[in-house]
Design an enzyme around this catalytic site. Structure first.
Site, mmCIF file in Angstrom:
data_model
loop_
_atom_site.group_PDB
_atom_site.id
_atom_site.type_symbol
_atom_site.label_atom_id
_atom_site.label_comp_id
_atom_site.label_asym_id
_atom_site.label_seq_id
_atom_site.Cartn_x
_atom_site.Cartn_y
_atom_site.Cartn_z
ATOM 1 N N SER A 22 -21.337 -19.999 -28.181
ATOM 2 C CA SER A 22 -21.466 -21.008 -29.227
ATOM 3 C C SER A 22 -22.912 -21.291 -29.591
ATOM 4 O O SER A 22 -23.532 -22.205 -29.045
ATOM 5 C CB SER A 22 -20.785 -22.308 -28.762
ATOM 6 O OG SER A 22 -20.722 -23.242 -29.801
ATOM 7 N N PRO A 23 -23.513 -20.546 -30.543
ATOM 8 C CA PRO A 23 -24.881 -20.841 -30.982
ATOM 9 C C PRO A 23 -24.995 -22.269 -31.527
ATOM 10 O O PRO A 23 -24.132 -22.723 -32.278
ATOM 11 C CB PRO A 23 -25.110 -19.809 -32.099
ATOM 12 C CG PRO A 23 -24.157 -18.713 -31.818
ATOM 13 C CD PRO A 23 -22.951 -19.369 -31.213
ATOM 14 N N ASN A 25 -24.970 -24.864 -29.517
ATOM 15 C CA ASN A 25 -24.476 -25.704 -28.431
ATOM 16 C C ASN A 25 -25.423 -25.491 -27.245
ATOM 17 O O ASN A 25 -25.357 -24.466 -26.562
ATOM 18 C CB ASN A 25 -23.042 -25.308 -28.083
ATOM 19 C CG ASN A 25 -22.415 -26.176 -27.019
ATOM 20 O OD1 ASN A 25 -23.098 -26.659 -26.129
ATOM 21 N ND2 ASN A 25 -21.114 -26.350 -27.099
ATOM 22 N N GLU A 162 -14.184 -28.534 -38.827
ATOM 23 C CA GLU A 162 -14.210 -28.653 -37.363
ATOM 24 C C GLU A 162 -13.426 -29.865 -36.852
ATOM 25 O O GLU A 162 -13.592 -30.299 -35.718
ATOM 26 C CB GLU A 162 -15.662 -28.722 -36.881
ATOM 27 C CG GLU A 162 -16.489 -27.506 -37.280
ATOM 28 C CD GLU A 162 -16.391 -26.352 -36.297
ATOM 29 O OE1 GLU A 162 -16.440 -26.595 -35.084
ATOM 30 O OE2 GLU A 162 -16.292 -25.199 -36.756
ATOM 31 N N HIS A 230 -21.830 -30.942 -33.726
ATOM 32 C CA HIS A 230 -20.816 -31.793 -34.323
ATOM 33 C C HIS A 230 -21.366 -33.219 -34.410
ATOM 34 O O HIS A 230 -22.168 -33.639 -33.565
ATOM 35 C CB HIS A 230 -19.531 -31.813 -33.485
ATOM 36 C CG HIS A 230 -18.793 -30.512 -33.465
ATOM 37 N ND1 HIS A 230 -18.259 -29.974 -32.317
ATOM 38 C CD2 HIS A 230 -18.495 -29.640 -34.461
ATOM 39 C CE1 HIS A 230 -17.663 -28.831 -32.603
ATOM 40 N NE2 HIS A 230 -17.804 -28.601 -33.897
ATOM 41 N N ASP A 232 -19.973 -35.883 -33.622
ATOM 42 C CA ASP A 232 -19.612 -36.747 -32.492
ATOM 43 C C ASP A 232 -20.577 -36.614 -31.317
ATOM 44 O O ASP A 232 -20.406 -37.285 -30.296
ATOM 45 C CB ASP A 232 -18.166 -36.527 -32.051
ATOM 46 C CG ASP A 232 -17.881 -35.152 -31.459
ATOM 47 O OD1 ASP A 232 -18.823 -34.337 -31.357
ATOM 48 O OD2 ASP A 232 -16.715 -34.884 -31.104
ATOM 49 N N CYS A 352 -15.174 -34.984 -26.818
ATOM 50 C CA CYS A 352 -14.720 -33.649 -27.222
ATOM 51 C C CYS A 352 -13.317 -33.367 -26.714
ATOM 52 O O CYS A 352 -12.546 -32.648 -27.353
ATOM 53 C CB CYS A 352 -15.678 -32.584 -26.685
ATOM 54 S SG CYS A 352 -17.238 -32.447 -27.576
#
Length: 421
Positions: A22-23, A25, A162, A230, A232, A352
């Protein structure tokens, strides 16, 4: 109907691993190629659900998806044994455990037809997540088959969506009409933007939202570029409270003014960048927390609780600010650290792991509603069948693949959900 907020957590699957897929992250990249502990990860998630029940919250769960995803590999003209290592890792990913990305949810009080709408996220920005939606959609249709719900297929590609990780809802109470805020990216610099405004607008139309109570807000480029892939990771909302970092939004003052114009009673708690840096906020996942309303009689002064990862407690700047906040007379009155280190190491905190659904629990398929006894049953299956440890180099071994299938099948059988096989 008696509407309440239900947190549906994704049970961390037996294929949980750190392949670094996951680039953008930061945690995923930092822990790439290290060994994961699927059994410990799942038990940590179950313990978090137990803690939520202890707070008096309604709790549900979703099943891990079938892994490896042989149908996805077949669509690419290959199969698991013959696929290259990258495709093997992407097909084996357990990332559906982060249920905040499962869908965007609009409760019945917000929609023109009085239904609770759920749109499954397409997650098209990342290969390892792009093939989740068919399995997720099947599960959502099963859990929310009641006429009180409308479950939608994903927004079509190329518009990336997403799910709830880029969606905020403010309201006077969960069962009252709300203000829905869709947060999208414009540019993330070295990292890809995952939420497109076109997808957000489509979801709002699917859900038949009132345009006068719907906002579309740009996330700050600095946040995305620092690893807040994201929204969040830098903001969370609950009822009339917005809790966010100073650098969460591209234009914070304009965003706050637009919110207050629709909902004057909102309480905005902004954490200053000079006290908690963006790097500290992302490393600790301060905002990737569950901000929840404690049922009357169960909490201090009937306020809200912030369920944070233990990494927030371990960060002096973050924990010092949080302790000072709860000593005040604000709405957030209780801090609840939870250990989800296995999820955190792959870039997913308490928020998450859950999808918030405001609904009458009686309208949800009861097999997806948690009780202490049911969580104990899940924990027993996990303890007996989930692999204890796996490195990215081991995920393609036939023995591991067989163990993953056996573990998931045992859980489906224990919960009478064999139709998800």
């Amino acid at each position: 109907m008696m509407l309440t907020e239900i947190n549906f957590d994704g049970i961390i699957g037996p294929s949980h691993n750190y392949a670094g897929l996951s680039p953008g992250n930061v945690a995923s990249a930092n822990n790439a190629r290290t060994a994961s502990q699927p059994r410990e990860a799942a038990l940590q998630g179950i313990a978090k659900m137990h803690a939520n029940l202890d707070l008096g919250l309604a709790q549900g769960f979703f099943m891990p998806l079938d892994r490896p995803d042989d149908r996805w590999l077949a669509s690419l003209g290959t199969n698991f044994p013959d696929a290259d290592p990258y495709l093997q890792a992407a097909a084996m990913s357990a990332s559906s455990m982060w249920a905040a990305n499962a869908a965007t949810v609009s409760p019945a009080p917000d929609s023109a037809d009085g239904k609770c709408h759920l749109t499954v996220a397409n997650l098209q920005a990342m290969a390892h997540r792009s093939h989740e939606w068919p399995g997720t959609l099947a599960q959502l249709k099963l859990a929310f088959a009641h006429d009180a719900f409308q479950v939608h297929p994903p927004v079509p590609s190329p518009f990336g969506d997403e799910g709830a990780a880029n969606h905020l809802r403010l309201c006077s109470s969960h069962d009252a009409p709300g203000l829905e805020i869709f947060v999208y990216g414009i540019t993330g610099g070295k990292y890809p933007v995952r939420q497109h405004i076109e997808a957000s607008r489509a979801v709002a139309r699917y859900h038949r939202l009132d345009p006068a109570r719907t906002l579309f807000v740009a996330q700050a480029d600095a946040a995305i570029g620092s690893g807040a892939f994201h929204n969040d990771v830098v903001a969370v909302a609950n009822e009339n409270v917005l809790f966010c970092h100073q650098l969460a939004f591209a234009d914070p003052e304009l965003t706050y003014a637009a919110i207050r114009a629709i909902m004057p009673e909102v309480e905005i708690i902004e954490v200053p960048r000079n006290i908690v840096s963006l790097d500290d906020a992302i490393a600790s996942y301060l905002f990737n927390a569950q901000l929840v309303t404690i049922p009357a009689g169960d909490g201090p002064d009937g306020g809200m609780a912030l369920i944070v990862p233990t990494e927030a407690r371990d960060n002096a700047a973050v924990w010092g600010w949080l302790e000072e906040m709860v000593r005040g007379n604000g709405p957030i009155r209780k801090l609840v650290p939870v250990d989800v280190r296995q999820s955190m190491a792959n870039g997913g905190g308490p928020a998450c792991l859950r999808l918030r659904v405001v609904a009458d629990p009686a309208t949800v398929d009861p097999r997806f509603i948690a009780t202490p006894e049911k969580l104990d049953t899940i924990a027993d299956v996990v303890a007996k069948t989930w692999p204890q440890s796996v490195s990215p180099d081991e995920i393609a071994e036939p023995g591991f693949v067989a163990a993953v299938h056996q573990a998931r099948s045992a859980l489906l059988d224990a919960l009478d959900l064999s139709e998800l096989v």
